[in-house]
Design an enzyme around this catalytic site. Structure first.
Site, short mmCIF file in Angstrom:
data_model
loop_
_atom_site.label_atom_id
_atom_site.label_comp_id
_atom_site.label_asym_id
_atom_site.label_seq_id
_atom_site.Cartn_x
_atom_site.Cartn_y
_atom_site.Cartn_z
N SER A 236 52.16 53.45 4.37
CA SER A 236 50.88 54.09 4.91
C SER A 236 51.10 54.37 6.22
CB SER A 236 49.75 53.48 4.72
OG SER A 236 49.51 52.15 5.10
N GLU B 144 53.75 43.89 -2.75
CA GLU B 144 53.26 42.92 -3.66
C GLU B 144 52.53 43.45 -4.96
OE1 GLU B 144 52.28 44.01 -0.67
OE2 GLU B 144 50.74 42.90 0.18
N LYS C 289 61.51 43.27 1.48
CA LYS C 289 60.14 42.73 1.03
C LYS C 289 59.57 44.12 0.39
CE LYS C 289 56.49 42.82 2.10
NZ LYS C 289 55.41 43.30 1.09
N CYS D 278 54.40 60.49 -1.46
CA CYS D 278 53.97 61.06 -0.07
C CYS D 278 54.69 62.45 -0.05
CB CYS D 278 55.12 60.46 0.93
SG CYS D 278 56.75 60.53 0.28
N GLU E 279 44.58 61.59 3.83
CA GLU E 279 45.29 61.54 2.69
C GLU E 279 44.69 60.88 1.32
OE1 GLU E 279 48.67 58.40 2.85
OE2 GLU E 279 50.10 59.92 1.78
N PHE F 170 54.11 50.69 -2.72
CA PHE F 170 53.93 50.55 -4.00
C PHE F 170 54.50 51.74 -5.07
CE2 PHE F 170 50.07 52.84 -3.59
CZ PHE F 170 49.99 53.63 -4.51
#
Ligand code: NAD
Length: 493
Positions: free
Chosen positions: A234, A184, A181, A289, A384, A157
């Site tokens: 992740s 969402e 893909k 990240c 994280e 995201f």
């Protein structure tokens, strides 16, 4: 600095299959909310395996024509795509910010980093010419890169435009048909990228978008026609995606999470250190990240810690720092801060309860947070947190700092703030993370240098951009040729 523009109408996204925008076979949709307001901004299909079948079939049908298209012709379409990205930069930057919570400036920066990858892809027609050599009398060996076929990319995201563009411009330019893909949580920017790929003139099926969650990801990986998988997200999901894809014997590169180390030593230049540290952990509200989330304070650097806290106190929500992706993420980050306090660390700057920007009160906001006095084994130093939170661990020596870095399971980035070349060299040589910064808080390599970490931040060989990405998206074919017998022979003739 512009705040994000909220559109007055909802956007309705669709799957891009064989060049046509379509609803899902399920008839279901997933709604998309803006972290800035908490309100709905659109919806996309909630697809399943039937949509994956259809999208892969269309991509597979497009492949023979696309691979037979000379690279110089493929590149012309990518040139056009680049022009369209720049034409629509403001709109794309706002859309990425709207759905991910970033500031508009960060949204645009993500698009521009994507443009840089497109530019690398454009250069391949001149750089990647393969090789040929007469290896023996009358015998030549030729090596050339060939596309794989249908390939898939699954993205997170936090960079709605940039991370998809880490993957598809290179994969498509070298002749593959790419199925995206997107997350969402941020699917609308991906739809816009799809519209621009269609407008640029890419043939139907060369670039496709299929929306949904885990079921769609697994169906893509399991489809025998999908030859390679690029994943960014992740660590637990990266590990699972990598295992599933390689279990099928497929090529995969899966980038995971991070806990980037930022070493501050006593001789650091305050003017470089304050903005460097603060923008690293507050940029994209810490949801990137490459955010420095663990500051290793080496020796007596109290004066620098004080300066960092004062600098971070001035960060203004909405103007300098965006929102958290959703309410669940904000609750998770606040719990991590509370846990750090229970573990005995001190909160030097507390972002909980920070005032949202005017007009965006319904959004998911959290101010910059600095946790001090943590030990290396506390959750705030290990996990994280993925929010605007930096944890300070204090150590007496540079060697102790490097032991922490070396032992940490994540491996994306390590930066050092210092005025000493010897210290910088020591850190660069002894670090085990994949991307190293010297007085740079977010050491993202610019193209053509590849992006990629080590350890639990990356599963697979190679890197995601730059020249290293070519091995993910192509096969090296070796052709050995002899046309006539030679008198003067050796073992190969
Ligand atoms: P995520 O892992 O939850 O989701 C990433 C993608 O995987 C999404 O498209 C999602 O739909 C899909 N997915 C989620 N669960 C799945 C499952 N069980 N099986 C199959 N697919 C699944 O990640 P996120 O929350 O969207 O993104 C944030 C994470 O991404 C952070 O950990 C961040 O560090 C990481 N990230 C890493 C890099 C990098 O370069 N290493 C870059 C950006 C983000």
């Amino acid at each position: 600095m512009d705040l994000v523009q909220i559109p007055s109408t909802l956007r309705s996204g669709a799957n891009l299959i064989g060049g046509r925008w379509q609803a899902s076979a399920t008839g279901r949709t997933l709604s998309v909310a803006s972290p800035w307001t908490g309100g709905d901004i659109g919806a996309v299909p909630d697809s399943d395996g039937r949509d994956v079948q259809a999208v892969v079939e269309a991509a597979q049908a497009a492949f023979p024509g696309w691979r037979a298209t000379p690279v110089k012709e493929r590149t012309q379409l990518m040139f056009r795509f680049r022009e369209l990205l720049l034409r629509d930069l403001d709109e794309l930057g706002n859309l990425a910010a709207l759905e991910s919570g970033k500031t508009v400036a960060e949204g645009k920066a993500g698009v521009l980093k994507g443009v840089e990858v497109v530019e690398f892809a454009l250069s391949l027609q001149n750089l990647d010419q393969g090789a040929m050599l007469e290896v023996s009398r009358g015998v030549t060996c030729e090596v050339r890169r060939e596309p794989l076929g249908v390939v898939a990319g699954i993205t997170p995201f936090n960079f709605p435009a940039m991370v998809p563009m880490w993957l598809f411009p290179i994969a498509v330019t070298v002749g593959n048909c790419f199925v995206l893909k997107p997350s969402e949580k941020v699917p609308l920017t991906a739809c816009r990228l799809g519209e621009l790929m269609v407008e640029a003139g890419f043939p139907p099926g060369v670039f496709s978008v299929v929306h949904g969650g885990r079921e769609v990801v697994e169906a893509l990986i399991d489809d025998a026609r999908v030859q390679a998988v690029g994943f960014v997200g992740s660590t637990p999901v990266a590990r699972a995606v990598y295992a599933r894809a390689t279990g099928h014997g497929k090529r995969a590169l899966a980038l995971g999470g991070a806990k980037n180390h930022l070493l501050v030593v006593p001789d650091a230049d305050p003017e470089l250190t304050y903005p460097g540290v603060v923008s690293s952990f507050t940029g994209c509200a810490g949801q990137r990240c490459m955010a420095a989330s663990l500051m290793v304070a080496v020796g007596d650097v109290q004066h620098l810690v004080d300066g960092i806290v004062e600098y971070a106190r001035r960060v203004q929500l909405g103007r300098d720092m965006g929102a958290i992706i959703d309410g669940a993420a904000r609750d998770r980050i606040e719990s991590a801060i509370a846990q750090a306090e229970r573990d005995g660390a001190r909160v030097l700057l507390d972002g909980r309860g920070a005032t949202p920007p005017d007009g965006y009160q319904g959004g998911h906001w959290l101010g910059p947070t600095i946790i001090d006095g943590a030990s290396a084994d506390m959750a705030c130093a290990r996990s994280e947190i993925f929010g605007p939170v930096v944890t300070i661990v204090r150590v007496p020596t540079l060697e102790a700092a490097m032991r922490l870095e070396n032992a940490h399971p994540y491996g994306n980035a390590t930066s050092v703030f210092t005025t000493s070349g010897a210290v910088a060299r020591y850190v660069a040589e002894h670090a085990t993370n994949g991307m190293i910064g010297v007085n740079v808080g977010v050491p993202v390599p610019r193209e053509p240098f590849s992006f990629g970490g080590t350890k639990d931040s990356k599963f697979g060989q190679g890197d995601v951009t730059g020249r290293a990405s070519l091995d993910l998206w192509t096969n090296l074919k070796k052709i050995t040729t002899k046309w006539a017998l030679q008198r003067d022979t050796n073992w190969m003739s």
